[in-house]
Enzyme design. Structure first.
Site, PDB file in Angstrom:
ATOM      1  N   ARG A   1       0.797  -1.223   0.000  1.00 32.13           N
ATOM      2  CA  ARG A   1       0.000   0.000   0.000  1.00 32.13           C
ATOM      3  C   ARG A   1       0.835   1.282   0.000  1.00 32.13           C
ATOM      4  O   ARG A   1       0.543   2.218  -0.755  1.00 32.13           O
ATOM      5  CB  ARG A   1      -0.909  -0.012   1.243  1.00 32.13           C
ATOM      6  CG  ARG A   1      -1.792   1.198   1.404  1.00 32.13           C
ATOM      7  CD  ARG A   1      -2.286   1.292   2.845  1.00 32.13           C
ATOM      8  NE  ARG A   1      -1.177   1.497   3.771  1.00 32.13           N
ATOM      9  CZ  ARG A   1      -1.114   0.993   5.008  1.00 32.13           C
ATOM     10  NH1 ARG A   1      -2.101   0.286   5.479  1.00 32.13           N
ATOM     11  NH2 ARG A   1      -0.064   1.230   5.780  1.00 32.13           N
TER      12      ARG A   1
ATOM     13  N   SER B   1      -5.807   3.522  13.895  1.00 30.14           N
ATOM     14  CA  SER B   1      -4.592   2.747  13.634  1.00 30.14           C
ATOM     15  C   SER B   1      -4.210   2.916  12.169  1.00 30.14           C
ATOM     16  O   SER B   1      -4.972   3.460  11.371  1.00 30.14           O
ATOM     17  CB  SER B   1      -4.822   1.270  13.978  1.00 30.14           C
ATOM     18  OG  SER B   1      -5.909   0.758  13.245  1.00 30.14           O
ATOM     19  N   CYS B   2      -3.037   2.419  11.844  1.00 31.10           N
ATOM     20  CA  CYS B   2      -2.477   2.514  10.498  1.00 31.10           C
ATOM     21  C   CYS B   2      -3.481   2.016   9.452  1.00 31.10           C
ATOM     22  O   CYS B   2      -4.061   0.957   9.665  1.00 31.10           O
ATOM     23  CB  CYS B   2      -1.212   1.666  10.454  1.00 31.10           C
ATOM     24  SG  CYS B   2      -0.427   1.577   8.854  1.00 31.10           S
ATOM     25  N   PRO B   3      -3.754   2.684   8.353  1.00 32.62           N
ATOM     26  CA  PRO B   3      -3.051   3.869   7.846  1.00 32.62           C
ATOM     27  C   PRO B   3      -3.782   5.191   8.089  1.00 32.62           C
ATOM     28  O   PRO B   3      -3.388   6.219   7.556  1.00 32.62           O
ATOM     29  CB  PRO B   3      -3.047   3.596   6.334  1.00 32.62           C
ATOM     30  CG  PRO B   3      -4.384   2.974   6.082  1.00 32.62           C
ATOM     31  CD  PRO B   3      -4.684   2.145   7.316  1.00 32.62           C
TER      32      PRO B   3
END
Lengths: 404, 76
Positions: A243, B13-15
């Site tokens: 990503r 949390s990510c992203p």
């Protein structure tokens, strides 16, 4: 005298491991080495099989889907591996005082469950997840693993487009009330280290309890605990590697995964060529075909695509979900729960339909050395890794394909 | 220089924290600063790395009570 010179050497060593995050490439290399060890003693790293084992055990409590009998989690190497990844990460988060129960806004928890559901469908249709069918499958010289990776890649791009659209049009879905419990206070929180020591001792005792009758399980427990800890410290995540080049443009996650794949490629090839571990009734051919699943090409493509969609929405691949569960991310607990609940359902109702539709030519074992020899297969996989490395580094410098 | 914008990324949390910061930075002018409050440990590494790559200046990182981290970024 500088402060570092006054520190006890053991404290310095502890700080090296737990003071700050490790570079992802360090984590990738160590995980690649541990993956070779797993293969040497039995079979490579995988996660979705263990997660399905958890789901089967859950449903068998109600007498559902257990016609063939279900292996108890405590007797299933991969069921235990899943648990130990979470526990190892829990220990790593505690040692670095990063553990907290992090409850996100409601919309994020729904996305976690949705992403986990898609990962469950992708892993059951594609016969493997981002670990088994990709991180272990590619160095196992499986042609299907390369197709699975292409599917993952397309799924991640589509899902990332969705996330960017959602953030633009519906920013409220990832906003709202959130809660944080049990976090360590700045420069305090030594209680987390004490609990971490207790968790570590529990892992060692668990491993010891198997050492007389099941040495393979004993080592699976140690290695998968280490894998969880290392993944948490290096924030190793397959979804990040696919990503980030298209989101922030960063290559660090991809380089870490490429490093791990390159290390495993060497070890796996050696194991397969020399038939290491091919003992008893396990023939050399069976050893060669380890982690080469009958999914080339359509099952791998479909499974990889669906899994790629899911892991991007969830914000964690199979191992990324497990180690984030260990550091207390509740969104990923919803992903893990969905994977446990949906995997057996997909195996029971969806996979037979897909298998009936697809001809044998779209779901067979493709072992690259059968077509290219070991030299050619090794060179092909290494070439793909180098090309990927070149692309992410070029893209990081130019920003050509990154969203921001 | 005063802060132009504050982002609350607590619980994310990510992203998501990085996506929100990157989107918000697009609306800032050169020299303006953004502060972000987050709870994801990964952002402590990701945001300074992203600033290095994009040329934005990572000004400050402070750990607060409750596992919250405050980070300040200046647009290049």
């Amino acid at each position: 005298m500088s402060e570092s010179k006054e520190k006890n050497p053991l404290v310095q060593l502890f700080d090296t491991f737990f003071g700050k995050h490790w570079p992802v490439w360090v984590g990738g290399i160590v995980l690649g080495l541990l993956n070779i060890l797993l293969f040497a003693i039995k079979s490579p790293w995988g996660a979705s099989g263990g997660i399905t084992n958890w789901g089967d055990n859950f449903y068998s409590l109600f007498g559902l889907f257990s016609e063939k009998g279900v292996t108890a989690i405590s007797e299933n190497n991969y069921g235990m591996l899943v648990l130990l990844i979470v526990l190892g990460s829990f220990a790593g988060a505690l040692f670095s005082k990063e553990f907290a129960i992090r409850i996100p806004p409601k919309g994020e928890m729904i996305k976690g469950f949705l992403g986990g559901s898609l990962m469950a469908i992708g892993a059951t249709v594609g016969i493997g997840c981002s670990i088994g069918s990709f991180f272990s499958g590619v160095p196992a010289l499986s042609g299907g693993a390369i197709v699975f990776a292409i599917g993952l890649f397309i799924g991640v791009i589509v899902s990332l487009k969705y996330l960017l659209w959602e953030m633009e049009k519906f920013p409220g879905w990832s906003s709202g009330k959130s809660y944080n419990f049990l976090a360590a206070k700045p420069n305090k929180g030594n209680w987390q280290i004490i609990i971490g020591v207790i968790v570590l001792i529990a892992i060692l005792l668990l491993s010891y309890s198997y050492s007389k009758d099941n040495m393979v399980m004993s080592w699976f427990i140690i290695i998968s605990g280490l894998m969880g800890l290392i993944s948490q410290r290096s924030r190793f995540c397959i979804v990040k590697s696919f990503r980030d080049p298209f989101m922030s443009g960063e290559s660090e996650g991809a380089v870490g995964v490429i490093a791990g794949l390159a290390v495993s490629l060497i070890g796996f090839t050696v194991i397969k060529i020399f038939g290491i571990g091919a003992i008893g009734e396990l023939s050399l051919r069976a050893r060669e075909l380890t982690w080469v699943f009958p999914h080339f090409w359509a099952k791998a493509a479909a499974g990889g695509f669906i899994f790629g969609l899911g892991m991007t929405i969830a914000g964690g691949c199979a191992v990324g979900t497990l180690w984030r569960m260990g550091e207390g991310q509740i969104k990923l607990w919803f992903s893990g729960l969905a994977m446990v609940l949906i995997s057996p359902l997909s195996n029971k109702f969806l996979v037979p339909v897909v298998d009936n539709i697809l001809p044998q030519s779209a779901k067979f074992r493709n072992y690259l050395p059968d077509y290219l020899g070991y030299d050619g297969a090794f060179a092909l996989v290494l070439g793909i890794l180098l090309l990927w490395y070149w692309f992410v580094k070029w893209n990081e410098r130019t920003g050509r394909f990154s969203a921001f | 220089m005063e802060l132009k914008m504050t982002l609350d990324c607590k619980g994310l949390s990510c992203p998501m924290p990085m996506m929100k910061v990157a989107k918000a930075m697009k609306d800032l002018k050169s020299g303006e600063m953004l502060e972000m409050f987050g709870t994801d440990p990964g952002t402590k590494t990701d945001l300074p790395n992203w600033c290095t790559k994009t040329g934005n200046e990572f000004m400050e990182m402070t750990d607060l009570d409750g596992g919250v981290t405050r980070m300040v970024v200046k647009k290049s």
